[in-house]
Design a protein around this motif. Sequence first.
Motif, PDB file in Angstrom:
ATOM      1  N   PHE A 221       0.160  -8.276 -98.554  1.00 13.46           N
ATOM      2  CA  PHE A 221       1.294  -8.550 -97.672  1.00 13.46           C
ATOM      3  C   PHE A 221       1.382  -7.497 -96.572  1.00 13.46           C
ATOM      4  N   LEU A 222       1.254  -6.231 -96.948  1.00 13.67           N
ATOM      5  CA  LEU A 222       1.341  -5.147 -95.966  1.00 13.67           C
ATOM      6  C   LEU A 222       0.178  -5.196 -94.977  1.00 13.67           C
ATOM      7  N   ALA A 223      -0.994  -5.604 -95.448  1.00 17.16           N
ATOM      8  CA  ALA A 223      -2.150  -5.714 -94.548  1.00 17.16           C
ATOM      9  C   ALA A 223      -1.884  -6.738 -93.451  1.00 17.16           C
ATOM     10  N   HIS A 224      -1.369  -7.901 -93.821  1.00 16.27           N
ATOM     11  CA  HIS A 224      -1.073  -8.943 -92.834  1.00 16.27           C
ATOM     12  C   HIS A 224       0.109  -8.554 -91.959  1.00 16.27           C
ATOM     13  N   LEU A 225       1.076  -7.857 -92.539  1.00 14.78           N
ATOM     14  CA  LEU A 225       2.226  -7.408 -91.757  1.00 14.78           C
ATOM     15  C   LEU A 225       1.790  -6.420 -90.675  1.00 14.78           C
ATOM     16  N   ILE A 226       0.976  -5.445 -91.058  1.00 15.01           N
ATOM     17  CA  ILE A 226       0.498  -4.438 -90.102  1.00 15.01           C
ATOM     18  C   ILE A 226      -0.394  -5.090 -89.043  1.00 15.01           C
ATOM     19  N   CYS A 227      -1.228  -6.036 -89.459  1.00 16.29           N
ATOM     20  CA  CYS A 227      -2.111  -6.720 -88.516  1.00 16.29           C
ATOM     21  C   CYS A 227      -1.305  -7.443 -87.435  1.00 16.29           C
ATOM     22  N   SER A 228      -0.283  -8.180 -87.831  1.00 15.33           N
ATOM     23  CA  SER A 228       0.537  -8.910 -86.859  1.00 15.33           C
ATOM     24  C   SER A 228       1.373  -7.958 -86.013  1.00 15.33           C
ATOM     25  N   LEU A 229       1.829  -6.864 -86.629  1.00 13.94           N
ATOM     26  CA  LEU A 229       2.572  -5.854 -85.863  1.00 13.94           C
ATOM     27  C   LEU A 229       1.678  -5.265 -84.769  1.00 13.94           C
ATOM     28  N   LEU A 230       0.429  -4.957 -85.113  1.00 15.08           N
ATOM     29  CA  LEU A 230      -0.506  -4.436 -84.117  1.00 15.08           C
ATOM     30  C   LEU A 230      -0.830  -5.494 -83.066  1.00 15.08           C
ATOM     31  N   ALA A 231      -0.846  -6.766 -83.460  1.00 16.03           N
ATOM     32  CA  ALA A 231      -1.051  -7.844 -82.479  1.00 16.03           C
ATOM     33  C   ALA A 231       0.112  -7.879 -81.488  1.00 16.03           C
ATOM     34  N   GLY A 232       1.342  -7.639 -81.987  1.00 16.61           N
ATOM     35  CA  GLY A 232       2.501  -7.583 -81.103  1.00 16.61           C
ATOM     36  C   GLY A 232       2.401  -6.419 -80.126  1.00 16.61           C
ATOM     37  N   ILE A 233       2.023  -5.245 -80.637  1.00 11.33           N
ATOM     38  CA  ILE A 233       1.850  -4.071 -79.770  1.00 11.33           C
ATOM     39  C   ILE A 233       0.699  -4.311 -78.791  1.00 11.33           C
ATOM     40  N   GLY A 234      -0.396  -4.882 -79.317  1.00 12.50           N
ATOM     41  CA  GLY A 234      -1.526  -5.209 -78.452  1.00 12.50           C
ATOM     42  C   GLY A 234      -1.142  -6.220 -77.382  1.00 12.50           C
ATOM     43  N   GLY A 235      -0.231  -7.132 -77.719  1.00  9.67           N
ATOM     44  CA  GLY A 235       0.242  -8.110 -76.742  1.00  9.67           C
ATOM     45  C   GLY A 235       0.961  -7.451 -75.579  1.00  9.67           C
ATOM     46  N   TYR A 236       1.761  -6.424 -75.887  1.00  9.44           N
ATOM     47  CA  TYR A 236       2.473  -5.727 -74.808  1.00  9.44           C
ATOM     48  C   TYR A 236       1.496  -4.912 -73.961  1.00  9.44           C
ATOM     49  N   VAL A 237       0.515  -4.279 -74.604  1.00 12.52           N
ATOM     50  CA  VAL A 237      -0.504  -3.530 -73.861  1.00 12.52           C
ATOM     51  C   VAL A 237      -1.309  -4.483 -72.973  1.00 12.52           C
ATOM     52  N   TYR A 238      -1.620  -5.648 -73.502  1.00 17.49           N
ATOM     53  CA  TYR A 238      -2.313  -6.675 -72.708  1.00 17.49           C
ATOM     54  C   TYR A 238      -1.450  -7.093 -71.520  1.00 17.49           C
TER      55      TYR A 238
ATOM     56  N   ILE B 206      -8.763  -3.353 -78.671  1.00 23.42           N
ATOM     57  CA  ILE B 206      -8.945  -2.265 -79.638  1.00 23.42           C
ATOM     58  C   ILE B 206      -7.812  -2.272 -80.655  1.00 23.42           C
ATOM     59  N   ILE B 207      -6.576  -2.410 -80.173  1.00 29.05           N
ATOM     60  CA  ILE B 207      -5.416  -2.422 -81.068  1.00 29.05           C
ATOM     61  C   ILE B 207      -5.469  -3.629 -81.994  1.00 29.05           C
ATOM     62  N   THR B 208      -5.732  -4.794 -81.421  1.00 33.29           N
ATOM     63  CA  THR B 208      -5.782  -6.027 -82.211  1.00 33.29           C
ATOM     64  C   THR B 208      -6.921  -5.994 -83.224  1.00 33.29           C
ATOM     65  N   ALA B 209      -8.074  -5.470 -82.817  1.00 30.83           N
ATOM     66  CA  ALA B 209      -9.227  -5.402 -83.713  1.00 30.83           C
ATOM     67  C   ALA B 209      -8.985  -4.443 -84.873  1.00 30.83           C
ATOM     68  N   CYS B 210      -8.202  -3.384 -84.635  1.00 29.64           N
ATOM     69  CA  CYS B 210      -7.860  -2.471 -85.738  1.00 29.64           C
ATOM     70  C   CYS B 210      -7.073  -3.211 -86.819  1.00 29.64           C
ATOM     71  N   GLY B 211      -6.119  -4.043 -86.389  1.00 30.88           N
ATOM     72  CA  GLY B 211      -5.372  -4.850 -87.351  1.00 30.88           C
ATOM     73  C   GLY B 211      -6.255  -5.849 -88.055  1.00 30.88           C
ATOM     74  N   MET B 212      -7.182  -6.457 -87.302  1.00 29.33           N
ATOM     75  CA  MET B 212      -8.112  -7.408 -87.903  1.00 29.33           C
ATOM     76  C   MET B 212      -8.987  -6.724 -88.941  1.00 29.33           C
ATOM     77  N   SER B 213      -9.465  -5.524 -88.629  1.00 29.52           N
ATOM     78  CA  SER B 213     -10.304  -4.783 -89.574  1.00 29.52           C
ATOM     79  C   SER B 213      -9.559  -4.496 -90.862  1.00 29.52           C
ATOM     80  N   LEU B 214      -8.282  -4.154 -90.735  1.00 31.39           N
ATOM     81  CA  LEU B 214      -7.467  -3.864 -91.922  1.00 31.39           C
ATOM     82  C   LEU B 214      -7.394  -5.080 -92.842  1.00 31.39           C
ATOM     83  N   VAL B 215      -7.133  -6.248 -92.267  1.00 30.14           N
ATOM     84  CA  VAL B 215      -7.053  -7.470 -93.064  1.00 30.14           C
ATOM     85  C   VAL B 215      -8.415  -7.807 -93.680  1.00 30.14           C
ATOM     86  N   MET B 216      -9.485  -7.614 -92.901  1.00 33.78           N
ATOM     87  CA  MET B 216     -10.827  -7.907 -93.403  1.00 33.78           C
ATOM     88  C   MET B 216     -11.228  -6.947 -94.515  1.00 33.78           C
TER      89      MET B 216
END
Length: 346
Positions: free
Chosen positions: A239-256, A63-73
Amino acid sequence: MASEKKTAAKGSWFKNISDTNLLLTITIVVFFAMYIGAIVFQGAGFLKPQTFFNILNANAALIITACGMSLVMITGGIDISVGGVVALVSMSCAVFLDFQGGNPYVAILLAIAIGLAFGLVQGFLVAYLDIQPFIVSLAGMFFARGMTTIVHTNPFNVENEAFVALKGTRVIIPGMGSVNKLGKYVNAYVEIGVIVALLVVILMFIILKWTKLGRAFYAVGGNTQSALMLGINVKRTKFLAHLICSLLAGIGGYVYFLHVGSGSASHASGMEMNAIASSIIGGTMLTGGVGNVIGTLFGVLSLSTIQNIVASAGLDQAWWTGITVAAMLCIFLVVQSVIMARKKRA
């Protein structure tokens, strides 16, 4: 006359509803239809609240990772490195805790740092050097997967006592429990990661709905030239879209990591594809400019529900899940095409 007015009112409502809200409505209706169908055809197991909460527990990181993906998309880009970032975060935190004697709360900072590092590099390459997002994130995916193996080769379970205690923490949902086969009442619960995921969804929804930056994301994805004419800094927005997406991937990684409790180079395999699929099912268009993180949440739930239905039907082979997901994607892509045709006619 009255019937004509009602018909006109319905037609005007359909024309006036935004593409984002229309796709969101379709996604929510499809999810509830599938879940009700699961209850009717697969038995009372789906009636138990814990079944639904288990879907959330298993998919909090997605869910966290997909939110970042949606932002970039929404901005018209894509990021297929998120699965690799999740795996790298999971392995790095595992090594930090078990081999370096680290603290699980300090490991959160490590996860955020990894996500930010990927976001800064990929965001700069995409936004300021104008390199295709797919190529940049493809390189990022290979790099993250390679670094995961370099950090540690063999999979292992984390035995850090503080982390094990944190991993075992449960948030009890009052009044939602059920009686098991032994006649004992069992409380319904969610993991900490679910709370984090829901907070991320709420925060992202607020940013996209009510902030200037959120409107800029939609404007850039809808039409870059129009966004420039409106005075929007397109490069900074991407730039901010990709930054937030990767940041959410990092948070999602810890939740995973909190969910699986181990490090492995094979972790989060295919998560980037599931994130893209969830975003599309949730109403985010590949062409950009249309999307909603609430829809993405329901996209993840729909994806997981159809997988559970397939498993409950006794079709345990991996290809059946792939076939059903592919069918769902095709249906939603057709729906998106119809909506795009409607938009052009308007």
